[in-house]
Design a protein around this motif. Sequence first.
Motif, PDB file in Angstrom:
ATOM      1  N   GLN A  19      45.924  36.926  20.382  1.00 42.48           N
ATOM      2  CA  GLN A  19      45.471  37.323  19.055  1.00 42.48           C
ATOM      3  C   GLN A  19      46.479  36.893  17.981  1.00 42.48           C
ATOM      4  OE1 GLN A  19      42.393  38.750  18.236  1.00 42.48           O
ATOM      5  NE2 GLN A  19      43.156  38.094  16.229  1.00 42.48           N
ATOM      6  N   HIS A  20      47.760  37.028  18.281  1.00 40.24           N
ATOM      7  CA  HIS A  20      48.796  36.584  17.350  1.00 40.24           C
ATOM      8  C   HIS A  20      48.672  35.089  17.085  1.00 40.24           C
ATOM      9  CE1 HIS A  20      51.931  39.961  16.934  1.00 40.24           C
ATOM     10  NE2 HIS A  20      50.905  40.506  17.562  1.00 40.24           N
ATOM     11  N   PHE A  21      48.412  34.308  18.124  1.00 47.97           N
ATOM     12  CA  PHE A  21      48.298  32.859  17.948  1.00 47.97           C
ATOM     13  C   PHE A  21      47.061  32.499  17.140  1.00 47.97           C
ATOM     14  CE2 PHE A  21      51.843  32.546  20.569  1.00 47.97           C
ATOM     15  CZ  PHE A  21      52.255  31.227  20.688  1.00 47.97           C
ATOM     16  N   THR A  22      45.982  33.238  17.351  1.00 48.94           N
ATOM     17  CA  THR A  22      44.787  33.034  16.526  1.00 48.94           C
ATOM     18  C   THR A  22      45.104  33.299  15.062  1.00 48.94           C
ATOM     19  OG1 THR A  22      43.327  33.640  18.364  1.00 48.94           O
ATOM     20  CG2 THR A  22      42.404  33.769  16.143  1.00 48.94           C
ATOM     21  N   ASN A  23      45.843  34.401  14.820  1.00 46.01           N
ATOM     22  CA  ASN A  23      46.224  34.741  13.442  1.00 46.01           C
ATOM     23  C   ASN A  23      47.136  33.686  12.825  1.00 46.01           C
ATOM     24  OD1 ASN A  23      44.777  37.098  13.803  1.00 46.01           O
ATOM     25  ND2 ASN A  23      46.574  38.384  14.174  1.00 46.01           N
ATOM     26  N   LEU A  24      47.922  33.013  13.683  1.00 46.74           N
ATOM     27  CA  LEU A  24      48.817  31.960  13.200  1.00 46.74           C
ATOM     28  C   LEU A  24      48.084  30.627  12.991  1.00 46.74           C
ATOM     29  CD1 LEU A  24      51.944  32.564  15.493  1.00 46.74           C
ATOM     30  CD2 LEU A  24      51.862  32.909  13.019  1.00 46.74           C
ATOM     31  N   GLY A  25      46.795  30.589  13.373  1.00 49.61           N
ATOM     32  CA  GLY A  25      46.034  29.353  13.264  1.00 49.61           C
ATOM     33  C   GLY A  25      46.343  28.372  14.365  1.00 49.61           C
ATOM     34  N   GLU A  26      46.824  28.897  15.489  1.00 49.55           N
ATOM     35  CA  GLU A  26      47.183  28.054  16.625  1.00 49.55           C
ATOM     36  C   GLU A  26      46.150  28.201  17.740  1.00 49.55           C
ATOM     37  OE1 GLU A  26      49.628  25.932  16.894  1.00 49.55           O
ATOM     38  OE2 GLU A  26      50.745  26.406  15.066  1.00 49.55           O
ATOM     39  N   PRO A  27      45.953  27.150  18.535  1.00 47.75           N
ATOM     40  CA  PRO A  27      45.010  27.253  19.660  1.00 47.75           C
ATOM     41  C   PRO A  27      45.443  28.344  20.655  1.00 47.75           C
ATOM     42  CG  PRO A  27      45.890  25.016  19.448  1.00 47.75           C
ATOM     43  CD  PRO A  27      46.586  25.843  18.448  1.00 47.75           C
ATOM     44  N   VAL A  28      44.468  29.025  21.214  1.00 42.40           N
ATOM     45  CA  VAL A  28      44.757  30.145  22.117  1.00 42.40           C
ATOM     46  C   VAL A  28      45.516  29.689  23.358  1.00 42.40           C
ATOM     47  CG1 VAL A  28      43.683  31.870  23.634  1.00 42.40           C
ATOM     48  CG2 VAL A  28      42.860  31.580  21.294  1.00 42.40           C
ATOM     49  N   PHE A  29      45.270  28.461  23.819  1.00 44.10           N
ATOM     50  CA  PHE A  29      45.942  28.010  25.051  1.00 44.10           C
ATOM     51  C   PHE A  29      47.456  27.958  24.887  1.00 44.10           C
ATOM     52  CE2 PHE A  29      45.624  23.868  22.966  1.00 44.10           C
ATOM     53  CZ  PHE A  29      46.796  23.236  23.347  1.00 44.10           C
ATOM     54  N   ARG A  30      47.928  27.862  23.657  1.00 49.31           N
ATOM     55  CA  ARG A  30      49.367  27.863  23.414  1.00 49.31           C
ATOM     56  C   ARG A  30      50.003  29.203  23.803  1.00 49.31           C
ATOM     57  NH1 ARG A  30      50.914  22.686  23.298  1.00 49.31           N
ATOM     58  NH2 ARG A  30      50.027  21.485  21.576  1.00 49.31           N
ATOM     59  N   ALA A  31      49.240  30.268  23.632  1.00 48.44           N
ATOM     60  CA  ALA A  31      49.760  31.594  23.996  1.00 48.44           C
ATOM     61  C   ALA A  31      50.057  31.650  25.485  1.00 48.44           C
ATOM     62  CB  ALA A  31      48.758  32.677  23.613  1.00 48.44           C
TER      63      ALA A  31
END
Length: 349
Positions: A19-31
């Motif tokens: 969810q944090h990565f989504t909020n950062l505008g980053e792809p979820v797979f990065r999490a």
Amino acid sequence: MNILKKTDIRSLSIDTLKQHFTNLGEPVFRAKQVYDWLWSKSCISFDEMSNLPKSLREKLKEGYLINHIVVDQTQLSSDRTIKNTFRLYDGNIIEGVLIPATERMTACVSSQVGCSLSCKFCATGYMDRKRNLNPDEIYDQVVLIDKQSKENYQIPLSNIVYMGMGEPLLNYANVMKSIERITSEDGLNMAAKRITVSTAGIAKMIKKLGDDQVRFNLALSLHAANDIKRNEIMPINEQNSLEALAEALKYYYAKTKNPVTYEYIVFDNFNDEIEDAMELARFCRHLPCKVNIIEYNPISLADYQNAAVDKIDAFADYLRKQGINTNIRRSRGKDIDAACGQLAVKEKA
């Protein structure tokens, strides 16, 4: 001026991290990539996360941190035991020990800074409890001791015992989370049966272990099998009598089918007579168990002494004749105050 408080990234679950990565505008797979770096690879720096774009690594450094422990000091015993003083992110100090043996390499880890139980024979019991350890701080001890084992003895850790500073069951949630990270396939992937959690005896939390159907081993620091003697050396017994502990242990066994280990230090002229062994044998009848007879390691704050060798041998022989699986555990690391009951951080002047 607004100062952004950074988030300890290892305090986040994988779902929260996504969810944090989504909020950062980053792809979820990065999490998932970051989570793998943190827990499978035990990474303590965003710069080491080589499969992440540099822009993302910089973004993570701006908003997050990795609170990790560091080795402050090490001492090597004549028997090859290694004691570590670990410094936490807030400056607090704990201790952990590597115990090498022919058939196993064991990490003894702490679960609290200090302890609140005041067991009369234990050096940690004379310290104040400052705080609970976080799951990652327990995990870090295992990682660093494993590294030490490989570097010094070319053998990885085989076992973990939660027998260092503190009472694990008074830090229940964080201890359980640490074990989840240590045993998980996306963590250190160690077998739960290689882990032993030792408790001074908190009946309701032993029952909770049963309700949670834990797969790791449970050890009870017993040291006396009658309430009068146990009250004297372990004040926790006043609220958790032997009867209450027996009931909790039977409940635990019914839920998990895991035998319990009883740890029993034999003190000179206190609990070292055959009558004491008879009381222990009666307590052992409650459920499948084994007994570890432990040599006492004297501390300057207490007057207790180790029982004579012939008394210890006679005590163990009596238990074995009663059909109880009994081992005598010899002290390791006594010369560097790394043995059972000796862990305590010396306050600096």
